[in-house]
Design a protein around this motif. Sequence first.
Motif, PDB file in Angstrom:
ATOM      1  N   TYR A  60      25.286 -17.517 -19.529  1.00 60.04           N
ATOM      2  CA  TYR A  60      26.063 -18.659 -19.998  1.00 60.04           C
ATOM      3  C   TYR A  60      27.285 -18.912 -19.122  1.00 60.04           C
ATOM      4  O   TYR A  60      27.976 -17.972 -18.691  1.00 60.04           O
ATOM      5  N   VAL A 101      30.851 -20.076 -19.368  1.00 56.07           N
ATOM      6  CA  VAL A 101      31.791 -20.149 -20.486  1.00 56.07           C
ATOM      7  C   VAL A 101      33.173 -20.569 -19.974  1.00 56.07           C
ATOM      8  O   VAL A 101      33.872 -19.780 -19.341  1.00 56.07           O
ATOM      9  N   LEU A 137      37.214 -21.840 -24.195  1.00 55.22           N
ATOM     10  CA  LEU A 137      36.486 -21.260 -25.319  1.00 55.22           C
ATOM     11  C   LEU A 137      36.895 -19.802 -25.530  1.00 55.22           C
ATOM     12  O   LEU A 137      37.106 -19.350 -26.661  1.00 55.22           O
ATOM     13  N   GLU A 189      40.363 -19.590 -27.049  1.00 54.82           N
ATOM     14  CA  GLU A 189      40.358 -19.932 -28.472  1.00 54.82           C
ATOM     15  C   GLU A 189      40.089 -18.673 -29.305  1.00 54.82           C
ATOM     16  O   GLU A 189      40.838 -18.357 -30.237  1.00 54.82           O
ATOM     17  N   SER A 205      25.763 -17.562 -31.619  1.00 51.69           N
ATOM     18  CA  SER A 205      25.494 -18.963 -31.975  1.00 51.69           C
ATOM     19  C   SER A 205      26.454 -19.930 -31.269  1.00 51.69           C
ATOM     20  O   SER A 205      26.079 -21.055 -30.942  1.00 51.69           O
ATOM     21  N   ILE A 206      27.678 -19.472 -31.039  1.00 54.27           N
ATOM     22  CA  ILE A 206      28.664 -20.316 -30.345  1.00 54.27           C
ATOM     23  C   ILE A 206      28.224 -20.568 -28.893  1.00 54.27           C
ATOM     24  O   ILE A 206      28.341 -21.690 -28.373  1.00 54.27           O
ATOM     25  N   GLU A 258      25.278 -22.981 -29.000  1.00 55.59           N
ATOM     26  CA  GLU A 258      25.599 -24.362 -29.357  1.00 55.59           C
ATOM     27  C   GLU A 258      26.585 -25.032 -28.403  1.00 55.59           C
ATOM     28  O   GLU A 258      26.513 -26.230 -28.183  1.00 55.59           O
ATOM     29  N   ASN A 259      27.516 -24.254 -27.875  1.00 59.43           N
ATOM     30  CA  ASN A 259      28.624 -24.872 -27.126  1.00 59.43           C
ATOM     31  C   ASN A 259      28.657 -24.577 -25.633  1.00 59.43           C
ATOM     32  O   ASN A 259      29.454 -25.171 -24.910  1.00 59.43           O
ATOM     33  N   CYS A 260      27.884 -23.618 -25.177  1.00 56.58           N
ATOM     34  CA  CYS A 260      27.969 -23.266 -23.753  1.00 56.58           C
ATOM     35  C   CYS A 260      26.741 -23.727 -23.000  1.00 56.58           C
ATOM     36  O   CYS A 260      25.735 -24.100 -23.580  1.00 56.58           O
ATOM     37  N   HIS A 261      26.861 -23.673 -21.710  1.00 52.89           N
ATOM     38  CA  HIS A 261      25.807 -24.176 -20.849  1.00 52.89           C
ATOM     39  C   HIS A 261      25.037 -23.016 -20.251  1.00 52.89           C
ATOM     40  O   HIS A 261      25.625 -22.128 -19.647  1.00 52.89           O
ATOM     41  N   LYS A 279      28.648 -35.655 -21.065  1.00 47.50           N
ATOM     42  CA  LYS A 279      28.401 -35.386 -22.485  1.00 47.50           C
ATOM     43  C   LYS A 279      26.929 -34.977 -22.656  1.00 47.50           C
ATOM     44  O   LYS A 279      26.060 -35.431 -21.914  1.00 47.50           O
ATOM     45  N   ASN A 280      26.684 -34.184 -23.679  1.00 54.34           N
ATOM     46  CA  ASN A 280      25.327 -33.785 -24.028  1.00 54.34           C
ATOM     47  C   ASN A 280      24.511 -33.333 -22.822  1.00 54.34           C
ATOM     48  O   ASN A 280      23.405 -33.798 -22.566  1.00 54.34           O
TER      49      ASN A 280
END
Lengths: 217, 217
Positions: free
Chosen positions: A153, A155, A159, A162, A179-180, A183-186, A212-213
């Motif tokens: 990932y 990151v 993130l 946080e 799960s983070i 859902e949130n990383c590439h 985005k997306n």
Amino acid sequence: MKFPSGVKKNETIKHATKNEAIKSKDSKKKNLGKANLGMNLEEMINESNTYYLVNDIAVIHKKPTPIQIVKVDYPSRTKAVITEAYYKTPSTTDYNGLYKGKYIDFDAKENHNKTAFPLANIHPHQVNHLRMIAKHGGIAFMIISFNQYNEFYFVPIDLILEYWDKAYNNGERKSIPYSIFKENCHLIKEGYMPRLNYLKTIDELYFNNDNKNLEIK
Amino acid sequence: MKFPSGVKKNETIKHATKNEAIKSKDSKKKNLGKANLGMNLEEMINESNTYYLVNDIAVIHKKPTPIQIVKVDYPSRTKAVITEAYYKTPSTTDYNGLYKGKYIDFDAKENHNKTAFPLANIHPHQVNHLRMIAKHGGIAFMIISFNQYNEFYFVPIDLILEYWDKAYNNGERKSIPYSIFKENCHLIKEGYMPRLNYLKTIDELYFNNDNKNLEIK
């Protein structure tokens, strides 16, 4: 010739820390997925950086491990042999460099946990350093593997900050749930050359207006 | 405790190469100008970088010297002692970092010659590395001292490449005359804090539209 315990004779340590040597040993056992051909994360990144360098794409190097030298012998005028030295804690991350005019700075973390990435894997000085890099306009991130899933990932430091600040300022959980990442990383695309194409992720995140997306192809 | 030949007992080598140790010894003898208080060029730059870091101006670090580790002993489970290691030739420069969103990369060269700077002081890998940095949009330069005059010059890589390529492609002189520094390069302002304010020169050269006929105040 004597080798550090646990390292076989034919695995001469080139420029590795104690942790790296241990990591290398571990990952050779645990991380034998087909995709990375038994390489550990550091080896994959080093090979990718060589690919980027040779192909004139980016100039990104691993910093040498800082060593505190105590004793040096000079058996001849031109030869110096270090005979007593100790590993030092680095004050920065392992990797930095230049890509498309931007300063890049990151660390790589191999993770064997299935459900979360424990923040204990990160040293405070690495977080502080990456926090400053982001503040001064560099691209600061970590590459974190989930070896159990053969996933890598990208990151962004935001993130990590946080979760870090919540953990160490508010006493909340000291790990980032899987799960983070999901859902949130590439996910970083793996391949043959380069092995781990993290600059493609940077392209999509930092050099593309329509970011985005994102979906890695 | 044993120390390398030529280094006194109270000058414990912290993380220095053989050359640095020799340089340090030399410059302590030769470079006792009032302005730099007996510091050598490397020490002045390191102190300036600490000033920049602490004051949140820039994040610029000296890279550790690369060491080839051959033998490590573990007298206890948590302690590692390197008992055989060698200095390696670095593949990059000594310093890099981030300033105002720009990637900065340079090497520092102490020069005792009065009339010119001999190109033999520069390693080909340093030139190649800085050439690539400039090409990829970083700020690439050298800080070259003329110790006889207590002068420190900011030398953009372009000037070095001009002389380097003429010397090694056309067989011309293998040095840069002092007059060229005097006429074409920027003196770096020396002070108390920071000791060597090379970021001020970068401000004037790279962050100021009106950068003709610069005069360092």
